[in-house]
Design a protein around this motif. Structure first.
Motif, PDB file in Angstrom:
ATOM      1  N   LEU A  80      88.757  38.212  46.103  1.00 52.94           N
ATOM      2  CA  LEU A  80      88.939  38.779  47.435  1.00 52.94           C
ATOM      3  C   LEU A  80      89.263  40.257  47.286  1.00 52.94           C
ATOM      4  O   LEU A  80      90.211  40.610  46.569  1.00 52.94           O
ATOM      5  CB  LEU A  80      90.068  38.077  48.198  1.00 52.94           C
ATOM      6  CG  LEU A  80      89.729  36.765  48.900  1.00 52.94           C
ATOM      7  CD1 LEU A  80      89.661  35.627  47.898  1.00 52.94           C
ATOM      8  CD2 LEU A  80      90.760  36.451  49.982  1.00 52.94           C
ATOM      9  N   ARG A  81      88.510  41.097  47.967  1.00 53.56           N
ATOM     10  CA  ARG A  81      88.713  42.539  47.920  1.00 53.56           C
ATOM     11  C   ARG A  81      88.735  43.098  49.338  1.00 53.56           C
ATOM     12  O   ARG A  81      87.798  42.902  50.107  1.00 53.56           O
ATOM     13  CB  ARG A  81      87.594  43.227  47.107  1.00 53.56           C
ATOM     14  CG  ARG A  81      87.556  42.825  45.632  1.00 53.56           C
ATOM     15  CD  ARG A  81      88.785  43.363  44.912  1.00 53.56           C
ATOM     16  NE  ARG A  81      88.775  43.065  43.486  1.00 53.56           N
ATOM     17  CZ  ARG A  81      89.350  42.018  42.929  1.00 53.56           C
ATOM     18  NH1 ARG A  81      89.975  41.134  43.705  1.00 53.56           N
ATOM     19  NH2 ARG A  81      89.316  41.827  41.634  1.00 53.56           N
ATOM     20  N   ASP A  82      89.862  43.784  49.685  1.00 53.28           N
ATOM     21  CA  ASP A  82      89.989  44.405  51.008  1.00 53.28           C
ATOM     22  C   ASP A  82      89.692  43.409  52.115  1.00 53.28           C
ATOM     23  O   ASP A  82      88.958  43.686  53.060  1.00 53.28           O
ATOM     24  CB  ASP A  82      89.042  45.616  51.114  1.00 53.28           C
ATOM     25  CG  ASP A  82      89.300  46.629  50.006  1.00 53.28           C
ATOM     26  OD1 ASP A  82      90.470  46.987  49.795  1.00 53.28           O
ATOM     27  OD2 ASP A  82      88.329  47.040  49.347  1.00 53.28           O
ATOM     28  N   ASN A 109      94.484  43.927  47.534  1.00 54.61           N
ATOM     29  CA  ASN A 109      94.494  44.591  48.840  1.00 54.61           C
ATOM     30  C   ASN A 109      94.007  43.644  49.939  1.00 54.61           C
ATOM     31  O   ASN A 109      93.158  43.995  50.755  1.00 54.61           O
ATOM     32  CB  ASN A 109      93.638  45.862  48.804  1.00 54.61           C
ATOM     33  CG  ASN A 109      93.909  46.767  49.995  1.00 54.61           C
ATOM     34  OD1 ASN A 109      95.011  46.775  50.538  1.00 54.61           O
ATOM     35  ND2 ASN A 109      92.901  47.511  50.417  1.00 54.61           N
ATOM     36  N   SER A 110      94.547  42.450  49.952  1.00 55.25           N
ATOM     37  CA  SER A 110      94.076  41.417  50.882  1.00 55.25           C
ATOM     38  C   SER A 110      95.295  40.684  51.456  1.00 55.25           C
ATOM     39  O   SER A 110      95.664  39.604  50.999  1.00 55.25           O
ATOM     40  CB  SER A 110      93.140  40.437  50.173  1.00 55.25           C
ATOM     41  OG  SER A 110      92.003  41.105  49.679  1.00 55.25           O
ATOM     42  N   SER A 111      95.902  41.294  52.452  1.00 64.21           N
ATOM     43  CA  SER A 111      97.148  40.786  53.026  1.00 64.21           C
ATOM     44  C   SER A 111      96.901  39.631  53.983  1.00 64.21           C
ATOM     45  O   SER A 111      95.768  39.345  54.382  1.00 64.21           O
ATOM     46  CB  SER A 111      97.890  41.921  53.738  1.00 64.21           C
ATOM     47  OG  SER A 111      98.200  42.969  52.845  1.00 64.21           O
ATOM     48  N   LEU A 120      97.631  37.944  42.253  1.00 70.26           N
ATOM     49  CA  LEU A 120      97.868  38.600  43.537  1.00 70.26           C
ATOM     50  C   LEU A 120      98.310  40.028  43.272  1.00 70.26           C
ATOM     51  O   LEU A 120      99.289  40.262  42.560  1.00 70.26           O
ATOM     52  CB  LEU A 120      98.956  37.852  44.316  1.00 70.26           C
ATOM     53  CG  LEU A 120      98.814  36.328  44.381  1.00 70.26           C
ATOM     54  CD1 LEU A 120     100.094  35.699  44.902  1.00 70.26           C
ATOM     55  CD2 LEU A 120      97.622  35.952  45.261  1.00 70.26           C
ATOM     56  N   ASP A 121      97.634  40.996  43.879  1.00 61.87           N
ATOM     57  CA  ASP A 121      97.920  42.401  43.564  1.00 61.87           C
ATOM     58  C   ASP A 121      97.835  43.262  44.826  1.00 61.87           C
ATOM     59  O   ASP A 121      96.881  43.160  45.606  1.00 61.87           O
ATOM     60  CB  ASP A 121      96.919  42.896  42.517  1.00 61.87           C
ATOM     61  CG  ASP A 121      97.308  44.240  41.905  1.00 61.87           C
ATOM     62  OD1 ASP A 121      98.340  44.802  42.314  1.00 61.87           O
ATOM     63  OD2 ASP A 121      96.573  44.724  41.024  1.00 61.87           O
ATOM     64  N   ASN A 122      98.866  44.089  45.025  1.00 55.52           N
ATOM     65  CA  ASN A 122      98.835  45.146  46.032  1.00 55.52           C
ATOM     66  C   ASN A 122      98.550  44.620  47.437  1.00 55.52           C
ATOM     67  O   ASN A 122      97.700  45.146  48.156  1.00 55.52           O
ATOM     68  CB  ASN A 122      97.790  46.202  45.644  1.00 55.52           C
ATOM     69  CG  ASN A 122      97.955  47.494  46.421  1.00 55.52           C
ATOM     70  OD1 ASN A 122      99.074  47.925  46.678  1.00 55.52           O
ATOM     71  ND2 ASN A 122      96.847  48.088  46.807  1.00 55.52           N
ATOM     72  N   SER A 123      99.272  43.587  47.830  1.00 62.12           N
ATOM     73  CA  SER A 123      99.092  43.006  49.158  1.00 62.12           C
ATOM     74  C   SER A 123     100.465  42.653  49.716  1.00 62.12           C
ATOM     75  O   SER A 123     101.493  42.870  49.078  1.00 62.12           O
ATOM     76  CB  SER A 123      98.201  41.768  49.091  1.00 62.12           C
ATOM     77  OG  SER A 123      96.949  42.062  48.503  1.00 62.12           O
ATOM     78  N   LYS A 124     100.509  42.095  50.905  1.00 63.46           N
ATOM     79  CA  LYS A 124     101.785  41.683  51.481  1.00 63.46           C
ATOM     80  C   LYS A 124     101.583  40.467  52.377  1.00 63.46           C
ATOM     81  O   LYS A 124     100.477  40.167  52.827  1.00 63.46           O
ATOM     82  CB  LYS A 124     102.430  42.825  52.272  1.00 63.46           C
ATOM     83  CG  LYS A 124     101.621  43.296  53.464  1.00 63.46           C
ATOM     84  CD  LYS A 124     102.328  44.441  54.184  1.00 63.46           C
ATOM     85  CE  LYS A 124     101.526  44.907  55.402  1.00 63.46           C
ATOM     86  NZ  LYS A 124     102.213  46.004  56.125  1.00 63.46           N
TER      87      LYS A 124
END
Length: 476
Positions: free
Chosen positions: A158-160, A193-195, A213-217
């Motif tokens: 999953l990207r953006d 980047n997939s919140s 899981l990276d750079n998401s919330k």
């Protein structure tokens, strides 16, 4: 509108017998013979066309291209070739027996349209490579459900992408071409980047990281089962994430939580992460203001490991049969309470971590005295580092764990430097709750592992003493 596609091959067999053709018939009906010959030539050409296509696999891309935006496509009992690109809103539902086989390095399924749903397909990603993946999602609101993915690369990327749902999928490494190292594999689910994404009830087997899981919330990671990976759940720079009800077994580390704030790790089971010198049930690195609660952590090399982490609360966890129950390295201002530490070889280790608040935990080796009947001991429990220091210098002394000789030497060690030991100010007298595990550990029964180790250690010590006495008797 629903379109039903069924793949069948038309079988046509035409047998033509020329018997008893008379010269007079040919002579008298030349035009009939010419017409008949033309028919035979035409049939022969048609049959050649059918035979040439019999071994080919139909392309799913053609079906996708013909569908209109918003349509639902139902596939049944078919085998299709990939890759496919979905760039309009569609629902693709596969019934039993539908496979998508991809022989290229491109993703078997690429989704670039919002609101796409794909479910029920068996996906085989045959090619290996750094970017090889079975399913690539580059859009919002995508639902992937009940996919059975076998891959030589990544499972799902999953990207953006936000508001996605990944549930009830099976993702496994394709081992048909022989064993592979962790470095050669991809991650089962890889998210960047997939919140606001929900990842629930997936089973992931023998991938590099189960869920990365990276750079998401605000992610919800619920009830997944991850086996045989490096990190079962690898969570980096994801604030507000909930990791609840997952199971990790035989990974290097059950959950690796790094660089996060306000994360909840609750009601998970991390068992038998122990086949690597760096194995942990839960690893917390640079974690702040997070809660770790109600987890079953059993049979790992290190149960819970905290490094450079602060202002976290660890409560109501069952930490059983680990080599090290809990380990602190440069970890400060954490609150550790109401946990059960049972049958761990080393209860706790601390390095440069003297300002943590530790209270009201159950320690099976603590000597307790409750004068006011409040359920907590009036004697603080200081965790003796003698055994840890001993085996770090001579690992073979692990054979004498809890033997009478080791206990005697440990008691002598208590007279020095006790003020610097890790201390529980008021240990509990009883387990927080009885915990049933694969070996049925319960509050009111003896602990089989502990008793077994004591028996073996005592026997070894007795044999050593008898051997020494016998050797001296022989010399005299």
């Amino acid at each position: 509108m629903e379109r039903i596609i069924k793949n069948t091959l038309l079988e046509r067999r035409i047998t033509i017998h020329f018997t008893n053709l008379k010269y007079t018939f040919i002579r008298k009906s030349p035009f009939i013979c010419i017409a008949f010959a033309a028919i035979l030539i035409n049939l022969s050409w048609d049959l050649t066309e059918v035979d040439a296509d019999e071994g080919s696999i139909p392309s799913l891309q053609e079906i996708v291209d013909r569908a209109k935006p918003g349509e639902s496509i139902v596939l049944s009992d078919a085998e299709f070739s990939g890759p496919i690109l979905i760039n309009k809103k569609l629902t693709i539902q596969a019934l039993e027996g539908v496979s998508l086989i991809n022989e290229s390095l491109e993703p078997a399924i690429t989704i670039q349209a919002e609101g796409v749903t794909v479910q029920g397909i068996r996906v085989l990603q045959k090619q290996s490579g750094e970017e090889s993946t079975a399913v690539s999602v580059q859009a919002n609101g995508v639902v992937l459900r009940n996919l059975k993915i076998t891959t030589r690369g990544y499972g799902i990327l999953l990207r953006d992408s936000v508001d996605g749902v990944l549930e009830d999928n099976l993702i496994s490494w394709d081992s048909s071409q022989g064993p592979s190292t962790l470095g050669e594999k991809g991650n089962g689910i890889d998210l960047f980047n997939s919140s606001d994404t929900r990842i629930e009830n997936n089973r992931i087997v023998n991938m590099r990281d189960g869920i990365y899981l990276d750079n998401s919330k605000d992610l919800n990671i619920f009830k997944n089962k991850i086996l045989g990976s490096r990190y079962g759940i690898h969570c980096m720079y994801n604030d507000g994430t909930k990791i609840i009800g997952n199971i990790g077994e035989y990974n290097v580390t059950g959950a690796m939580i790094m660089g996060v704030r306000d994360v909840v790790v609750s009601d998970n089971s991390f068992v038998k992460q122990r086949n690597n010198v760096n194995s942990q049930g839960i690893l917390l690195y640079d974690v702040q203001r997070s809660i770790v609660e109600k987890n079953d952590i059993e049979g790992n090399r290190v149960g819970i490991y905290l490094e450079r982490s602060s202002q976290n609360e660890l409560r109501n966890n069952s930490i059983y049969r680990n080599f090290v129950g809990i380990q602190f390295v440069n970890a400060e201002k954490n609150f550790i309470h109401d946990n059960d530490f049972v049958a761990n070889v080393i209860e706790a280790e601390a390095m440069d971590s003297e300002s943590n608040q530790i209270e009201q935990n159950f320690w099976d080796t603590a000597q307790v005295l409750d004068m006011n009947n409040d359920g907590n001991s009036d004697i603080q429990y200081s965790i003796n580092p003698f055994y840890r220091n001993l085996i770090s210098e001579t690992p073979a002394f692990q054979l004498f764990f809890q033997s009478p000789g080791i206990s005697f030497l440990s008691g002598m060690y208590e007279q020095d430097n006790q003020h610097s030991w890790t201390t529980d100010s008021s240990p509990r007298l009883k387990l927080n709750q009885p915990v049933l595990t694969s070996n049925s550990i319960v509050e009111d029964k003896p602990l089989p592992d502990k008793v077994f180790l004591m028996i073996v250690s005592s026997m070894l010590l007795l044999i050593s003493i008898l051997t020494i006495l016998y050797s001296r008797g022989q010399k005299t």
